[in-house]
Scaffold this motif. Sequence first.
Motif, PDB file in Angstrom:
ATOM      1  N   MET A 228       0.887  -1.160   0.000  1.00 34.67           N
ATOM      2  CA  MET A 228       0.000   0.000   0.000  1.00 34.67           C
ATOM      3  C   MET A 228       0.929   1.216   0.000  1.00 34.67           C
ATOM      4  SD  MET A 228      -2.869   1.357   2.706  1.00 34.67           S
ATOM      5  CE  MET A 228      -4.108   0.144   2.261  1.00 34.67           C
ATOM      6  N   SER A 229       0.690   2.157  -0.888  1.00 30.82           N
ATOM      7  CA  SER A 229       1.604   3.298  -0.999  1.00 30.82           C
ATOM      8  C   SER A 229       1.540   4.202   0.236  1.00 30.82           C
ATOM      9  CB  SER A 229       1.271   4.129  -2.236  1.00 30.82           C
ATOM     10  OG  SER A 229       2.128   5.262  -2.264  1.00 30.82           O
ATOM     11  N   PRO A 230       2.720   4.544   0.787  1.00 26.77           N
ATOM     12  CA  PRO A 230       2.754   5.522   1.888  1.00 26.77           C
ATOM     13  C   PRO A 230       2.702   6.952   1.349  1.00 26.77           C
ATOM     14  CG  PRO A 230       4.990   4.762   1.432  1.00 26.77           C
ATOM     15  CD  PRO A 230       4.071   4.038   0.461  1.00 26.77           C
ATOM     16  N   ILE A 231       2.844   7.077   0.029  1.00 25.17           N
ATOM     17  CA  ILE A 231       2.818   8.392  -0.606  1.00 25.17           C
ATOM     18  C   ILE A 231       1.432   8.592  -1.208  1.00 25.17           C
ATOM     19  CG2 ILE A 231       3.800   9.796  -2.496  1.00 25.17           C
ATOM     20  CD1 ILE A 231       5.740   9.441  -0.107  1.00 25.17           C
ATOM     21  N   ILE A 232       0.804   9.684  -0.831  1.00 25.42           N
ATOM     22  CA  ILE A 232      -0.545  10.006  -1.323  1.00 25.42           C
ATOM     23  C   ILE A 232      -0.466  11.374  -2.005  1.00 25.42           C
ATOM     24  CG2 ILE A 232      -2.937  10.485  -0.658  1.00 25.42           C
ATOM     25  CD1 ILE A 232      -2.644   8.590   1.683  1.00 25.42           C
ATOM     26  N   GLY A 233      -0.816  11.423  -3.283  1.00 21.79           N
ATOM     27  CA  GLY A 233      -0.768  12.700  -4.005  1.00 21.79           C
ATOM     28  C   GLY A 233       0.607  13.356  -3.932  1.00 21.79           C
ATOM     29  N   ALA A 253       8.648  12.508  -4.715  1.00 23.31           N
ATOM     30  CA  ALA A 253       7.863  11.362  -4.262  1.00 23.31           C
ATOM     31  C   ALA A 253       6.601  11.231  -5.102  1.00 23.31           C
ATOM     32  CB  ALA A 253       7.486  11.536  -2.796  1.00 23.31           C
ATOM     33  N   SER A 254       6.236   9.996  -5.418  1.00 24.12           N
ATOM     34  CA  SER A 254       5.015   9.723  -6.171  1.00 24.12           C
ATOM     35  C   SER A 254       4.731   8.233  -6.026  1.00 24.12           C
ATOM     36  CB  SER A 254       5.221  10.044  -7.656  1.00 24.12           C
ATOM     37  OG  SER A 254       6.213   9.170  -8.195  1.00 24.12           O
ATOM     38  N   VAL A 255       3.554   7.808  -6.459  1.00 26.13           N
ATOM     39  CA  VAL A 255       3.281   6.362  -6.410  1.00 26.13           C
ATOM     40  C   VAL A 255       4.190   5.614  -7.384  1.00 26.13           C
ATOM     41  CG1 VAL A 255       0.952   6.470  -5.467  1.00 26.13           C
ATOM     42  CG2 VAL A 255       1.269   6.667  -7.939  1.00 26.13           C
ATOM     43  N   GLU A 256       4.545   6.267  -8.504  1.00 26.28           N
ATOM     44  CA  GLU A 256       5.484   5.633  -9.453  1.00 26.28           C
ATOM     45  C   GLU A 256       6.848   5.443  -8.790  1.00 26.28           C
ATOM     46  OE1 GLU A 256       3.711   8.378 -10.385  1.00 26.28           O
ATOM     47  OE2 GLU A 256       3.193   8.293 -12.524  1.00 26.28           O
ATOM     48  N   ALA A 257       7.273   6.462  -8.028  1.00 23.45           N
ATOM     49  CA  ALA A 257       8.570   6.362  -7.349  1.00 23.45           C
ATOM     50  C   ALA A 257       8.543   5.237  -6.308  1.00 23.45           C
ATOM     51  CB  ALA A 257       8.935   7.693  -6.699  1.00 23.45           C
ATOM     52  N   VAL A 258       7.409   5.049  -5.634  1.00 18.64           N
ATOM     53  CA  VAL A 258       7.297   3.947  -4.663  1.00 18.64           C
ATOM     54  C   VAL A 258       7.404   2.613  -5.395  1.00 18.64           C
ATOM     55  CG1 VAL A 258       5.833   2.812  -2.940  1.00 18.64           C
ATOM     56  CG2 VAL A 258       5.900   5.317  -3.047  1.00 18.64           C
ATOM     57  N   ALA A 259       6.662   2.489  -6.504  1.00 17.84           N
ATOM     58  CA  ALA A 259       6.702   1.241  -7.289  1.00 17.84           C
ATOM     59  C   ALA A 259       8.119   0.991  -7.804  1.00 17.84           C
ATOM     60  CB  ALA A 259       5.706   1.308  -8.444  1.00 17.84           C
ATOM     61  N   ALA A 260       8.776   2.043  -8.292  1.00 19.16           N
ATOM     62  CA  ALA A 260      10.136   1.894  -8.826  1.00 19.16           C
ATOM     63  C   ALA A 260      11.101   1.493  -7.709  1.00 19.16           C
ATOM     64  CB  ALA A 260      10.588   3.193  -9.480  1.00 19.16           C
ATOM     65  N   HIS A 261      10.887   2.053  -6.527  1.00 17.69           N
ATOM     66  CA  HIS A 261      11.759   1.727  -5.398  1.00 17.69           C
ATOM     67  C   HIS A 261      11.711   0.228  -5.086  1.00 17.69           C
ATOM     68  CE1 HIS A 261      13.940   2.305  -1.645  1.00 17.69           C
ATOM     69  NE2 HIS A 261      13.087   1.448  -1.117  1.00 17.69           N
ATOM     70  N   TYR A 262      10.511  -0.333  -5.050  1.00 14.27           N
ATOM     71  CA  TYR A 262      10.404  -1.764  -4.725  1.00 14.27           C
ATOM     72  C   TYR A 262      10.684  -2.658  -5.933  1.00 14.27           C
ATOM     73  CZ  TYR A 262       8.561  -0.411  -0.174  1.00 14.27           C
ATOM     74  OH  TYR A 262       8.414   0.113   1.083  1.00 14.27           O
ATOM     75  N   GLY A 263      10.502  -2.114  -7.121  1.00 17.17           N
ATOM     76  CA  GLY A 263      10.864  -2.845  -8.341  1.00 17.17           C
ATOM     77  C   GLY A 263      10.150  -4.176  -8.482  1.00 17.17           C
ATOM     78  N   ASP A 264      10.919  -5.196  -8.891  1.00 17.19           N
ATOM     79  CA  ASP A 264      10.366  -6.519  -9.209  1.00 17.19           C
ATOM     80  C   ASP A 264       9.790  -7.248  -8.009  1.00 17.19           C
ATOM     81  OD1 ASP A 264      11.110  -6.198 -11.749  1.00 17.19           O
ATOM     82  OD2 ASP A 264      12.945  -7.416 -11.624  1.00 17.19           O
ATOM     83  N   LEU A 265      10.091  -6.747  -6.816  1.00 16.64           N
ATOM     84  CA  LEU A 265       9.590  -7.398  -5.611  1.00 16.64           C
ATOM     85  C   LEU A 265       8.053  -7.431  -5.595  1.00 16.64           C
ATOM     86  CD1 LEU A 265      10.676  -8.338  -2.714  1.00 16.64           C
ATOM     87  CD2 LEU A 265       9.930  -6.083  -1.963  1.00 16.64           C
ATOM     88  N   ALA A 267       4.130  -7.563  -6.759  1.00 20.99           N
ATOM     89  CA  ALA A 267       3.151  -7.992  -7.764  1.00 20.99           C
ATOM     90  C   ALA A 267       2.118  -6.882  -7.933  1.00 20.99           C
ATOM     91  CB  ALA A 267       2.474  -9.284  -7.325  1.00 20.99           C
ATOM     92  N   GLY A 268       1.809  -6.220  -6.833  1.00 15.11           N
ATOM     93  CA  GLY A 268       0.753  -5.214  -6.909  1.00 15.11           C
ATOM     94  C   GLY A 268       0.901  -4.120  -5.877  1.00 15.11           C
ATOM     95  N   MET A 269       0.151  -3.053  -6.110  1.00 13.04           N
ATOM     96  CA  MET A 269       0.160  -1.953  -5.143  1.00 13.04           C
ATOM     97  C   MET A 269      -1.206  -1.269  -5.110  1.00 13.04           C
ATOM     98  SD  MET A 269       2.965   1.026  -4.545  1.00 13.04           S
ATOM     99  CE  MET A 269       2.668   2.117  -5.910  1.00 13.04           C
ATOM    100  N   ALA A 270      -1.634  -0.968  -3.908  1.00  9.96           N
ATOM    101  CA  ALA A 270      -2.838  -0.150  -3.742  1.00  9.96           C
ATOM    102  C   ALA A 270      -2.380   1.288  -3.594  1.00  9.96           C
ATOM    103  CB  ALA A 270      -3.601  -0.592  -2.502  1.00  9.96           C
ATOM    104  N   VAL A 271      -2.985   2.176  -4.364  1.00 11.08           N
ATOM    105  CA  VAL A 271      -2.661   3.603  -4.250  1.00 11.08           C
ATOM    106  C   VAL A 271      -3.916   4.323  -3.776  1.00 11.08           C
ATOM    107  CG1 VAL A 271      -0.959   3.427  -6.093  1.00 11.08           C
ATOM    108  CG2 VAL A 271      -3.282   4.206  -6.639  1.00 11.08           C
TER     109      VAL A 271
END
Length: 325
Positions: A228-233, A253-265, A267-271
């Motif tokens: 679940m993203s800790p970054i909102i807007g 910071a952005s939801v894309e940056a959060v996804a990029a940070h975790y990378g291949d680890l 499968a999914g993310m709630a934003v």
Amino acid sequence: MEQFPSDLKITALAGGVGGSRLVRGMAEHLSPQQLTVVVNTGDDFVHFGLPISPDLDTVLYNLADVAQKVEGWGIQNDTHACMTALANLGGDSWFRLGDRDLATHLLRGEWLREGLSLTEITGRLARALGVYHAILPMSDDPCRTLVETDGGVLEFQHYFVKERWQPVCRGLRWQGAENARPTPQVLAALQEADAVVVCPSNPFVSVDPILNLPGVRQVMAGKPVVAMSPIIGGMAVKGPAAKMFLELTGEPASVEAVAAHYGDLLAGMAVDEVDDPLVESLSRQLHYVRAMPTLMLNREKQIEVAADFLAFVAEIVAEERTARA
Ligand code: GDP
Ligand code: CA
């Protein structure tokens, strides 16, 4: 409370306040057999000779329903007679320890001296507080976050509490990392989970210390890992997460940056629902993405948000099972 999907087994990775919010919600839907929490100990430090584990205690107090309601850490209605007396005697009072909270640290210190592990101690404290979901420190070995700043290297609590996370963060290191191992309980919980949940905790100083322990990424590989993203807007709800994205990666910071940070680890993310317009582009980075309310400022919201989030996780688990069958 009704148990939600009755056979789903989740292991959650959590830091302090952000992590506890989701964990507390999920604990209302999942039995102790279904939910285990692995908690960051990178924040741990010794203060006045007492071993302090801020994130463990935040998770513990929240699950026990004794945490301060707004701040999310410390004990609700705690008094501060000891800290006041200590400050009057000329002692350092930048790290505020409530009187009741002190009992936790006194006992933890006593039990460590008796030879108990941090894992055993956390279990004892949890049972004493009526918490039955397993709260596991990521390691029984010290592995302390150090923050590199222009003014030198700061211990994490000095950076976070004393300096109110204002110094520019140039890098992070972990003291003790060479010898720190995840506990067998942590590895087993990850191994047995149907899905691993990465809570909306600070990716750099709450989640990475857990992921960096040897063997952790390996047991998680091939399991559905859902964050679940800790970054909102583009902003952190609290604390230095957004500032750290900018300072450590050069990107806002952005939801894309959060996804990029975790990378291949992942499968999914709630934003969050406010990031709904980014779901389409995020779907190029991640297989499963869903926008939903993710702000959990009170217990009711924690329970509601966790229900939607767990439904999303359960769908991912089911789809992954079908894909593999
Ligand atoms: P700390 O150890 O107390 O700093 O807490 P964590 O590392 O667990 O969480 C800090 C992160 O939680 C910050 O990046 C916040 O943006 C995020 N956070 C706090 N509350 C919420 C919330 O209600 N929803 C979401 N999505 N993130 C939150
Ligand atoms: Ca923390």
